[in-house]
Design a protein around this motif. Structure first.
Motif: not given
Length: 126
Positions: A19, A23, A36, A40-41, A43-44, A47-48, A75
């Motif tokens: 992760k 980043r 977006y 975003s996908q 990162i999510r 994180r998930s 994920s």
């Protein structure tokens, strides 16, 4: 052995490192129009992965926690798919992709090992 917190789990540590790499090494190379979307996908999903391991660790019983470890594995596979897309769009180099791909595969293998370990412990209790 299960550690004092989820942070002691090698599977969480591996996903956390991945992760952080995403980043620091990937997101900054994406164009603004992907902010977006793919950014975003990615990162999510990363994180998930760590969040599901943490949540699974916090559950009382393996059968209850196992679904979170499987979600984390999903994920991590999603992260790999998004990295493929980033490579195909030439947002990241082939070399960076291969390095991150190796980290994703290693992280999944560690998580699979943890799932097997917990499964064997659950069978011993039966």
């Amino acid at each position: 052995m299960i550690g004092e917190t989820f942070e002691d789990l090698k599977c969480w540590q591996s996903a956390y490192i991945l992760k952080r790499r995403i980043r620091k090494e990937v997101i900054s190379s994406f164009p603004k129009e992907e902010r977006y979307e793919l950014t975003s996908q990615l990162i999510r999903a990363s994180r998930s992965s760590t969040a599901n391991i943490a949540e699974g660790w916090g559950r009382f019983h393996f059968l209850e926690s196992r679904k979170f470890y499987y979600n984390s594995r999903g994920s991590q596979a999603e992260v790999l798919d998004h990295l493929m897309e980033a490579r195909d769009c030439e947002y990241i180099s082939d070399e960076l992709y291969e390095s991150l791909r190796a980290d994703v595969i290693a992280s999944i293998k560690i998580l699979n090992g943890y799932i097997r370990y917990l499964s064997s412990k659950a069978k011993l209790k039966e």
